[in-house]
Scaffold this active site. Structure first.
Site, mmCIF file in Angstrom:
data_model
loop_
_atom_site.group_PDB
_atom_site.id
_atom_site.type_symbol
_atom_site.label_atom_id
_atom_site.label_comp_id
_atom_site.label_asym_id
_atom_site.label_seq_id
_atom_site.Cartn_x
_atom_site.Cartn_y
_atom_site.Cartn_z
ATOM 1 N N ARG A 71 0.816 -1.235 0.000
ATOM 2 C CA ARG A 71 0.000 0.000 0.000
ATOM 3 C C ARG A 71 0.843 1.276 0.000
ATOM 4 N NH1 ARG A 71 -3.574 -2.856 3.688
ATOM 5 N NH2 ARG A 71 -5.331 -3.578 2.459
ATOM 6 N N LYS A 93 3.412 11.505 -11.118
ATOM 7 C CA LYS A 93 2.578 10.610 -11.924
ATOM 8 C C LYS A 93 3.363 9.327 -12.156
ATOM 9 C CE LYS A 93 -0.459 13.431 -14.804
ATOM 10 N NZ LYS A 93 -0.800 13.802 -16.189
ATOM 11 N N GLU A 135 10.208 18.437 -24.250
ATOM 12 C CA GLU A 135 9.479 18.798 -23.024
ATOM 13 C C GLU A 135 9.962 20.151 -22.501
ATOM 14 O OE1 GLU A 135 6.898 17.118 -22.045
ATOM 15 O OE2 GLU A 135 7.187 15.086 -22.820
ATOM 16 N N LYS A 177 7.517 22.846 -13.776
ATOM 17 C CA LYS A 177 6.641 21.690 -13.545
ATOM 18 C C LYS A 177 6.204 21.658 -12.084
ATOM 19 C CE LYS A 177 5.547 16.963 -14.323
ATOM 20 N NZ LYS A 177 5.833 15.681 -14.926
ATOM 21 N N GLU A 187 -4.400 16.831 -11.089
ATOM 22 C CA GLU A 187 -4.848 17.227 -12.426
ATOM 23 C C GLU A 187 -6.365 17.428 -12.536
ATOM 24 O OE1 GLU A 187 -2.503 15.469 -15.649
ATOM 25 O OE2 GLU A 187 -4.334 15.464 -16.846
ATOM 26 N N ARG A 191 -2.958 21.596 -14.035
ATOM 27 C CA ARG A 191 -1.925 20.598 -14.371
ATOM 28 C C ARG A 191 -2.118 20.035 -15.780
ATOM 29 N NH1 ARG A 191 0.915 15.776 -10.892
ATOM 30 N NH2 ARG A 191 2.223 15.119 -12.606
ATOM 31 N N ASN A 195 -0.016 18.579 -20.488
ATOM 32 C CA ASN A 195 -0.269 17.589 -21.540
ATOM 33 C C ASN A 195 -0.249 18.205 -22.937
ATOM 34 O OD1 ASN A 195 -0.638 15.513 -19.657
ATOM 35 N ND2 ASN A 195 -2.735 16.204 -19.283
ATOM 36 N N HIS A 198 0.483 16.147 -25.937
ATOM 37 C CA HIS A 198 0.579 14.750 -25.513
ATOM 38 C C HIS A 198 -0.569 13.873 -26.000
ATOM 39 C CE1 HIS A 198 3.888 16.191 -23.171
ATOM 40 N NE2 HIS A 198 4.096 15.010 -22.625
ATOM 41 N N HIS A 202 0.555 10.761 -27.794
ATOM 42 C CA HIS A 202 0.276 9.396 -27.348
ATOM 43 C C HIS A 202 -0.357 8.588 -28.476
ATOM 44 C CE1 HIS A 202 0.219 10.565 -22.798
ATOM 45 N NE2 HIS A 202 1.431 10.455 -23.292
ATOM 46 N N HIS A 215 9.117 9.129 -27.193
ATOM 47 C CA HIS A 215 8.060 9.929 -26.554
ATOM 48 C C HIS A 215 8.212 11.416 -26.903
ATOM 49 C CE1 HIS A 215 5.190 11.123 -23.472
ATOM 50 N NE2 HIS A 215 6.089 11.979 -23.002
HETATM 51 N N1 LIG Z 1 5.408 10.363 -15.122
HETATM 52 C C1 LIG Z 1 5.483 11.416 -15.864
HETATM 53 O O1 LIG Z 1 5.075 12.508 -15.483
HETATM 54 C C2 LIG Z 1 6.096 11.298 -17.231
HETATM 55 C C3 LIG Z 1 6.387 12.444 -17.963
HETATM 56 C C4 LIG Z 1 6.999 12.311 -19.195
HETATM 57 C C5 LIG Z 1 7.314 11.068 -19.694
HETATM 58 N N2 LIG Z 1 7.001 9.971 -18.967
HETATM 59 C C6 LIG Z 1 7.324 8.638 -19.491
HETATM 60 O O2 LIG Z 1 8.723 8.537 -19.668
HETATM 61 C C7 LIG Z 1 8.986 7.563 -20.670
HETATM 62 C C8 LIG Z 1 10.003 8.098 -21.645
HETATM 63 O O3 LIG Z 1 11.192 8.353 -20.935
HETATM 64 P P1 LIG Z 1 12.619 8.397 -21.649
HETATM 65 O O4 LIG Z 1 12.527 9.255 -22.831
HETATM 66 O O5 LIG Z 1 13.616 8.691 -20.602
HETATM 67 O O6 LIG Z 1 12.768 6.922 -22.245
HETATM 68 P P2 LIG Z 1 13.416 5.590 -21.670
HETATM 69 O O7 LIG Z 1 13.212 5.433 -20.233
HETATM 70 O O8 LIG Z 1 12.923 4.496 -22.551
HETATM 71 O O9 LIG Z 1 14.979 5.816 -21.922
HETATM 72 C C9 LIG Z 1 15.434 5.959 -23.228
HETATM 73 C C10 LIG Z 1 16.653 5.088 -23.509
HETATM 74 O O10 LIG Z 1 17.803 5.689 -22.915
HETATM 75 C C11 LIG Z 1 18.558 4.722 -22.189
HETATM 76 N N3 LIG Z 1 19.264 5.478 -21.153
HETATM 77 C C12 LIG Z 1 18.784 5.932 -19.981
HETATM 78 N N4 LIG Z 1 19.704 6.712 -19.384
HETATM 79 C C13 LIG Z 1 20.799 6.723 -20.180
HETATM 80 C C14 LIG Z 1 22.074 7.358 -20.110
HETATM 81 N N5 LIG Z 1 22.393 8.175 -19.104
HETATM 82 N N6 LIG Z 1 22.943 7.153 -21.112
HETATM 83 C C15 LIG Z 1 22.613 6.369 -22.181
HETATM 84 N N7 LIG Z 1 21.421 5.761 -22.322
HETATM 85 C C16 LIG Z 1 20.527 5.943 -21.324
HETATM 86 C C17 LIG Z 1 17.502 3.746 -21.742
HETATM 87 O O11 LIG Z 1 18.058 2.502 -21.446
HETATM 88 C C18 LIG Z 1 16.576 3.687 -22.955
HETATM 89 O O12 LIG Z 1 17.073 2.818 -23.914
HETATM 90 C C19 LIG Z 1 7.653 7.262 -21.344
HETATM 91 O O13 LIG Z 1 7.193 6.024 -20.869
HETATM 92 C C20 LIG Z 1 6.748 8.375 -20.853
HETATM 93 O O14 LIG Z 1 5.394 7.987 -20.790
HETATM 94 C C21 LIG Z 1 6.418 10.060 -17.757
#
Ligand SMILES: NC(=O)c1ccc[n+]([C@@H]2O[C@H](COP(=O)([O-])OP(=O)(O)OC[C@H]3O[C@@H](n4cnc5c(N)ncnc54)[C@H](O)[C@@H]3O)[C@@H](O)[C@H]2O)c1
Length: 309
Positions: A71, A93, A135, A177, A187, A191, A195, A198, A202, A215
Site C-alpha cells: 500500500r 505521476k 518537453e 513543472k 490534475e 496541471r 499535456n 501529448h 500518445h 516519446h
Molecule cells: N510520469 C510522468 O510525469 C512522465 C512524464 C513524461 C514522460 N514519462 C514517461 O517517460 C517515458 C520516456 O522516458 P525516456 O525518454 O527517458 O525513455 P526511456 O526510459 O525508454 O529511456 C530511453 C533510452 O535511454 C537509455 N538510457 C537511460 N539513461 C541513459 C544514459 N544516461 N545514457 C545512455 N542511455 C541511457 C535507456 O536505457 C533507454 O534505452 C515514457 O514512458 C513516458 O510515458 C512520464
C-alpha cells in the site's frame, strides 16, 4: 551503466537490483508484477525504499510499484535521461501502459527525493537529448514566454551539452513543472496544460507501435498539431506557428506526424484519458507562454489539422 557507482554508495544497505531491458514495451503490469515478486521473495516489507536509476520508463514503473507495494513505500528518483530529469521524475505521476493506450494504469504518488545530475547525460545519444528538449520547449510554450525566448538561441548549446545552458534548462523546467503541480497535484485543472501535445503524441506512439517513435519526438509532432489547431482558431499567429516549428527543428525534432489515417488518429486520441462527454479535451495555446484546456473547438478543424499532415 551507472549502477555499480550507486551500489558502492549503498554498500552498507540491504540492496537487491532489478534490471529491465530497455524500451517502452517493458512499461507494463507484467514487469511491475515481476518487481513485486522479487521484493516479496527477498522479504522486503513496508520499510523498503525503491530507487529508480534510468529513464522515464524506469521512473514510471518504479513509482507505480512503490505506490502499490504494501500500500505504498517510499521511493527516490534518479533520472538519467534528459526527458526523465525535466519531466518523468517530477510531479508524482506513475504508471504502466495498456495495449489500448499509454499510461492507462497508474497512480499519483510523490517520490521522497529526485536527484538530477546532468553528468549522467554525457552518455545519452543525440536523439534522447532531442526528446528531452521537446518537453523543455513545451514549458516555455505553455507557461513562460521569457524561457521560450531564452531557449531559441540556446537550443544548440543544450544539444551540445554546454553545462551552463543545460543546467539552466533542467532547473527552470523542473521549477515550472513543480509550480504547476503544486497548484493541482491530481490534475483537476491547471496541471492538464502539461499535456500540451501529448494527446496527439500518445496517439502517434500507439498507432506506430510503442518504441518506433520516441516519446519526445511524438510530443514534438503533437505540439505542432496543437499549435496548428490554435492558429486555425486564430489564437496564435502563423508567425508563432513557424517559430514553434523552427525551434523544434533546431532541436532535431520532427514537426510532422507520421502518416496515420485520420479516423484511427481520432479513435486513438479518444482512448487517451482526456475525454469528457465524448469530446476529446485538448490543450491549446492562447499565446506563446500561455496554454489552456478546452473542448471548445470544431471537430472539422481538428480533422483538417490531422488530415493536412
Ligand atoms: N510520469 C510522468 O510525469 C512522465 C512524464 C513524461 C514522460 N514519462 C514517461 O517517460 C517515458 C520516456 O522516458 P525516456 O525518454 O527517458 O525513455 P526511456 O526510459 O525508454 O529511456 C530511453 C533510452 O535511454 C537509455 N538510457 C537511460 N539513461 C541513459 C544514459 N544516461 N545514457 C545512455 N542511455 C541511457 C535507456 O536505457 C533507454 O534505452 C515514457 O514512458 C513516458 O510515458 C512520464
Amino acid at each position: 551503466m551507472y549502477l555499480d557507482q550507486l551500489l558502492k554508495k549503498l554498500a552498507d544497505k540491504n540492496v537487491i537490483t532489478c534490471i529491465l531491458p530497455p524500451g517502452e514495451q517493458e512499461k507494463k503490469l507484467k514487469t511491475a508484477h515481476k518487481i513485486i515478486d522479487r521484493l516479496l521473495e527477498n522479504g522486503f516489507g513496508r520499510d523498503a525504499t525503491l530507487i529508480s536509476l534510468g529513464g522515464g520508463v524506469v521512473c514510471d514503473i518504479t513509482g507505480f510499484v512503490a505506490s502499490v507495494f504494501m500500500r505504498g513505500v517510499s521511493f527516490i528518483q534518479i533520472p538519467t535521461t534528459l526527458l526523465a530529469q525535466v519531466d518523468a521524475s517530477v510531479g508524482g505521476k506513475t504508471g504502466v501502459n495498456h495495449k489500448l493506450g499509454k499510461n492507462l494504469i497508474g497512480t499519483f504518488y510523490q517520490p521522497s527525493a529526485v536527484i538530477c545530475d546532468t553528468a549522467f547525460l554525457s552518455s545519452l545519444p543525440p536523439e534522447e537529448m532531442s526528446g528531452g528538449l521537446a518537453e523543455i520547449i513545451k514549458y516555455g510554450l505553455i507557461y513562460d514566454r521569457d524561457f521560450f525566448v531564452w531557449l531559441q538561441p540556446n537550443v544548440s548549446n543544450i544539444l551540445k551539452q554546454d553545462m551552463s545552458s543545460l543546467g539552466h534548462a533542467v532547473q527552470r523546467s523542473c521549477q515550472i513543472k513543480a509550480e504547476i503541480v503544486a497548484q493541482d497535484e491530481t490534475e483537476q485543472s491547471i496541471r492538464a496544460i502539461l499535456n500540451f501535445g501529448h494527446t496527439f503524441g500518445h496517439a502517434i506512439e500507439n498507432q506506430t507501435g510503442y518504441g518506433q517513435w520516441g516519446h519526445g519526438q511524438a510530443v514534438a509532432a503533437g505540439m505542432v498539431l496543437a499549435a496548428r489547431l490554435s492558429a486555425k482558431m486564430s489564437l496564435i499567429s502563423e508567425e508563432d506557428l513557424e517559430m514553434i516549428k523552427s525551434i523544434l527543428s533546431k532541436a532535431g525534432l520532427p514537426v510532422e506526424p507520421p502518416k496515420i489515417n485520420v479516423n484511427d488518429f481520432i479513435d486513438n486520441m479518444k482512448a487517451d484519458k482526456k475525454v469528457k462527454k465524448r469530446k476529446i479535451q485538448l490543450v491549446l495555446l492562447n499565446k506563446i507562454g500561455e496554454a489552456f484546456l478546452t473542448s471548445e473547438y470544431s471537430e472539422e478543424d481538428l480533422i483538417k489539422v490531422l488530415g493536412a499532415s
